[in-house]
Design a protein around this motif. Structure first.
Motif, mmCIF file in Angstrom:
data_model
loop_
_atom_site.group_PDB
_atom_site.id
_atom_site.type_symbol
_atom_site.label_atom_id
_atom_site.label_comp_id
_atom_site.label_asym_id
_atom_site.label_seq_id
_atom_site.Cartn_x
_atom_site.Cartn_y
_atom_site.Cartn_z
ATOM 1 N N ASP A 419 127.298 41.358 13.252
ATOM 2 C CA ASP A 419 126.417 41.032 13.019
ATOM 3 C C ASP A 419 125.185 41.030 13.701
ATOM 4 N N VAL A 420 124.029 41.626 13.092
ATOM 5 C CA VAL A 420 122.800 41.815 14.298
ATOM 6 C C VAL A 420 122.559 40.847 14.849
ATOM 7 N N ARG A 421 121.856 39.749 13.435
ATOM 8 C CA ARG A 421 121.671 38.322 13.771
ATOM 9 C C ARG A 421 122.262 37.240 14.674
ATOM 10 N N LEU A 481 117.131 33.289 29.290
ATOM 11 C CA LEU A 481 118.943 32.385 28.178
ATOM 12 C C LEU A 481 117.770 31.178 27.338
ATOM 13 N N VAL A 482 116.431 31.546 27.386
ATOM 14 C CA VAL A 482 116.165 30.668 25.929
ATOM 15 C C VAL A 482 115.810 31.181 24.812
ATOM 16 N N THR A 483 115.089 32.499 25.339
ATOM 17 C CA THR A 483 115.287 33.415 23.832
ATOM 18 C C THR A 483 115.764 34.306 22.802
ATOM 19 N N PRO A 484 117.149 33.139 23.415
ATOM 20 C CA PRO A 484 118.176 33.930 21.869
ATOM 21 C C PRO A 484 117.844 32.775 20.469
ATOM 22 N N ILE A 485 117.549 31.330 21.978
ATOM 23 C CA ILE A 485 117.176 30.477 20.198
ATOM 24 C C ILE A 485 115.779 30.384 19.166
ATOM 25 N N TRP A 486 115.023 31.355 19.595
ATOM 26 C CA TRP A 486 113.620 32.019 18.890
ATOM 27 C C TRP A 486 113.823 33.433 18.236
ATOM 28 N N LEU A 490 114.287 33.823 14.737
ATOM 29 C CA LEU A 490 113.098 34.951 13.920
ATOM 30 C C LEU A 490 113.679 36.070 13.435
ATOM 31 N N MET A 491 114.746 36.161 13.633
ATOM 32 C CA MET A 491 116.096 37.391 13.002
ATOM 33 C C MET A 491 116.080 36.874 11.614
ATOM 34 N N ASN A 492 116.340 35.394 11.366
ATOM 35 C CA ASN A 492 116.875 35.174 10.016
ATOM 36 C C ASN A 492 115.013 34.993 9.146
ATOM 37 N N ALA A 493 114.073 34.673 9.988
ATOM 38 C CA ALA A 493 112.707 34.758 8.935
ATOM 39 C C ALA A 493 112.055 36.024 9.257
ATOM 40 N N ALA A 494 111.862 36.623 10.291
ATOM 41 C CA ALA A 494 110.692 37.870 10.129
ATOM 42 C C ALA A 494 111.841 38.874 11.485
ATOM 43 N N PRO A 495 112.613 39.063 10.433
ATOM 44 C CA PRO A 495 113.449 40.347 11.344
ATOM 45 C C PRO A 495 112.509 41.003 12.518
ATOM 46 N N ALA A 496 111.226 41.836 11.464
ATOM 47 C CA ALA A 496 110.981 43.329 12.107
ATOM 48 C C ALA A 496 110.780 42.774 13.372
ATOM 49 N N TYR A 497 109.624 41.622 13.587
ATOM 50 C CA TYR A 497 108.551 40.969 15.013
ATOM 51 C C TYR A 497 109.768 40.328 15.691
ATOM 52 N N THR A 498 110.893 40.197 15.492
ATOM 53 C CA THR A 498 111.396 39.740 16.288
ATOM 54 C C THR A 498 111.427 40.611 18.121
ATOM 55 N N GLY A 499 111.003 42.063 18.191
ATOM 56 C CA GLY A 499 111.011 43.053 19.046
ATOM 57 C C GLY A 499 110.245 42.792 19.584
ATOM 58 N N LEU A 500 108.702 42.916 18.667
ATOM 59 C CA LEU A 500 107.630 42.859 18.954
ATOM 60 C C LEU A 500 107.478 41.384 20.102
ATOM 61 N N VAL A 501 107.388 40.371 19.390
ATOM 62 C CA VAL A 501 107.277 39.111 20.201
ATOM 63 C C VAL A 501 108.303 39.121 21.264
#
Ligand code: FMN
Length: 528
Positions: A419-421, A481-486, A490-501
């Protein structure tokens, strides 16, 4: 192999030239050679009576230490003649010794030599001679014609090796050891080559290089006398002014205009060095606005210049402070390290590292997997597979090997349907953990990548550099270490923007790194 050193300097053990002779002996492996200190030997001048030729053949009528020296000269296989240049020739006591070798010749005229001569009394053709000399002018060139002629004529050009070095007085200046020790290393190499057959052409050429360019040397030499030159103020320059002037003489202009101020706190003296594209000038009044100000005890700065303490460590221990532009300090060695022969920069870039090699596999999977798991997995594998190609150009860092293994594993996981999420936040977390480990290791992670700009691996001995990089590495680790949290949300809400953010976060962190690397050492140097 019997080696005899003739120390012809009136200064005996304090001789500049003997430093070269000792380096030569060291390189040749002849550390046990006997030395005759001509200054201490009782050698009367030759009386010109020719008794050693007619009345007592081969024996001088003057009874002094010379008879013993002659025995040693006959027994030696290699004779090293070490002396300072005096009036384009040898010092008088050494000339005495040379003259008193008359018993070693026969009275009859030699055949063969165009300009005449006397044949040797004994066959000494096995002997080799090394003529080592320092002189006070900026170059040896043109100053050793008489000496070269004399030794060649007496011992034969093919039997004489020569090391003639200008700027000889610099060998006793502790502040210039960086340069003079490099020269002594070359002399050591010459010794090794001579012992193995003969001094090589490359070494010969290096030995002929002046220690410093003429104008640098002559400024330092003039300042060293501590007495005013004609037309200058009658006030006796003091030691700190002489020191500062000699330091200024080493300046290599880089085109910029700067004012470097030295405030010697222990002796209550201030000088400014005006650094211009044409050179450097020291002023003791009518001060200008400084660009960089160094507030230091004179004793500390002198110890740094002599290499007795490290400038970086002294700064780290706050033994001196720097105000204004700290960039000058970062380039100190380049601007004030003297102008000895420059070692060619290796064409091979492998000595350099590149942080893109570390980041590329991670960025590939972060951006790819956020858009499409298959794309992320493939991008990760391609990036990982291309890293060894970069290692052909850039030096690999341990954290890049860890990254290759980690990203390969994560890419396979998404390709196999994980699961990519979950995988993506895990990828950020792993990245953060790697940086966390990198903040705890002896060499912090970012140090591998910024060392090239701070003198290479030498920077690892610089406590301030290491501290700056440890803080930076810790900051990177904190972010990831905190990035995994958001990322998870983000992966659940707007996955396409995760990489960009997250890419924007990485870029901002990069900008912060560049700024912090300059700002933190400068702040430390100011003392607040
Ligand atoms: C009396 C005297 C004469 C000198 N003549 C010359 C000279 O003709 N050319 C030169 O370049 N240096 C000359 N010098 C400088 C010395 O050769 C130089 O200081 C040398 O490095 C001293 O070496 P030492 O420490 O081994 O004695 C002379 C120095 C003295 C004291």
């Amino acid at each position: 192999m019997k080696t005899l050193v003739i120390n012809g300097s009136p200064k005996g053990g304090q001789s500049n030239t003997m430093k070269l002779a000792l380096a030569f002996l060291d390189g040749a492996g002849w550390g046990d050679a006997e030395t005759i200190a001509v200054a201490d030997a009782k050698i009367e001048p030759c009386s010109g009576c020719f008794s050693c030729w007619n009345k007592t053949p081969g024996i001088c009528v003057v009874r002094d230490e010379m008879s013993e020296i002659l025995t040693k000269l006959i027994a030696a296989d290699v004779i090293i003649w070490a002396f300072p240049l005096y009036y384009f020739s040898v010092p008088s006591k050494l000339k005495n010794l040379i003259d008193r070798q008359l018993p070693l010749n026969l009275p009859f005229m030699a055949e063969g030599n165009e300009s005449g001569g006397h044949p040797p009394r004994r066959n000494l053709s096995r002997q080799r001679h090394v003529v080592i000399s320092t002189c006070g002018f900026w170059t040896a060139k043109g100053n050793y014609d008489a000496v070269t002629f004399m030794f060649n004529r007496y011992y034969g050009e093919e039997n004489c090796a020569r090391i003639f070095c200008g700027q000889g007085e610099l060998f006793r200046v502790p502040e210039l050891r960086g340069r003079t020790n490099t020269y002594l290393e070359t002399v050591r190499r010459a010794g090794a080559e001579f012992a193995a057959g003969g001094i090589g052409a490359e070494t010969d050429a290096e030995l002929a290089e002046p220690l410093y360019p003429r104008e640098v040397f002559e400024k330092m030499a003039d300042a060293s006398w501590n007495i005013p030159k004609d037309g200058e103020s009658e006030n006796q320059p003091d030691e700190s002014l002489t020191f500062t002037t000699q330091m200024a003489a080493l300046y290599r202009p880089d085109g910029a205009e700067r004012v470097l101020e030295f405030c010697y706190t222990d002796i209550d003296k201030t000088y400014q060095i005006l650094l211009t594209p044409r050179g450097a000038e020291v002023i003791a009044d009518n001060f200008k606005r400084y660009t960089t100000k160094i507030k230091t005890p004179f004793s500390v700065w002198r110890s740094i210049s002599r290499g007795e303490i490290s400038g970086q460590d002294a700064l780290f221990r706050r033994q001196y402070k720097v105000f204004g532009d700290f960039g000058l300090m970062m380039r100190w060695d380049e601007l004030f390290g003297g102008s000895g022969p420059q070692k060619p920069v290796p064409k091979n870039l492998r000595c350099k590292t590149n942080m893109a090699v570390l980041l590329a596999p991670w960025i590939a999977i972060w951006i790819g997997a956020a858009i499409n798991p298959i794309a992320g997995g493939v991008a990760g594998i391609i990036a990982v597979a291309s890293v060894p190609l970069f290692w052909l150009v850039f030096s690999p860092v341990i954290f890049e090997r860890i990254s290759v293994a980690a990203v390969a594993g994560l890419s396979l996981a998404v390709l196999l349907g994980a699961d990519v999420r979950v995988v993506l936040p895990a990828a950020y977390g792993l990245f953060g953990l790697m940086w966390f480990a990198g903040a705890l290791t002896k060499t912090p992670l970012t140090a591998y990548y910024s060392a090239a700009g701070y003198g290479g691996e030498k920077a690892f001995e610089n406590s301030l550099f290491m501290r700056t990089n440890r803080i930076l590495t810790a900051a990177w680790s904190l972010l990831y270490l905190v990035t995994p949290i958001w990322t998870y949300f983000l992966m659940n809400a707007a996955p396409a923007y995760t990489g960009l953010v997250n890419a924007v976060c990485t870029a901002l962190m990069g900008v912060f790194t560049v700024w912090f690397q300059k700002w933190y050492p400068a702040r430390w140097a100011r003392g607040y």
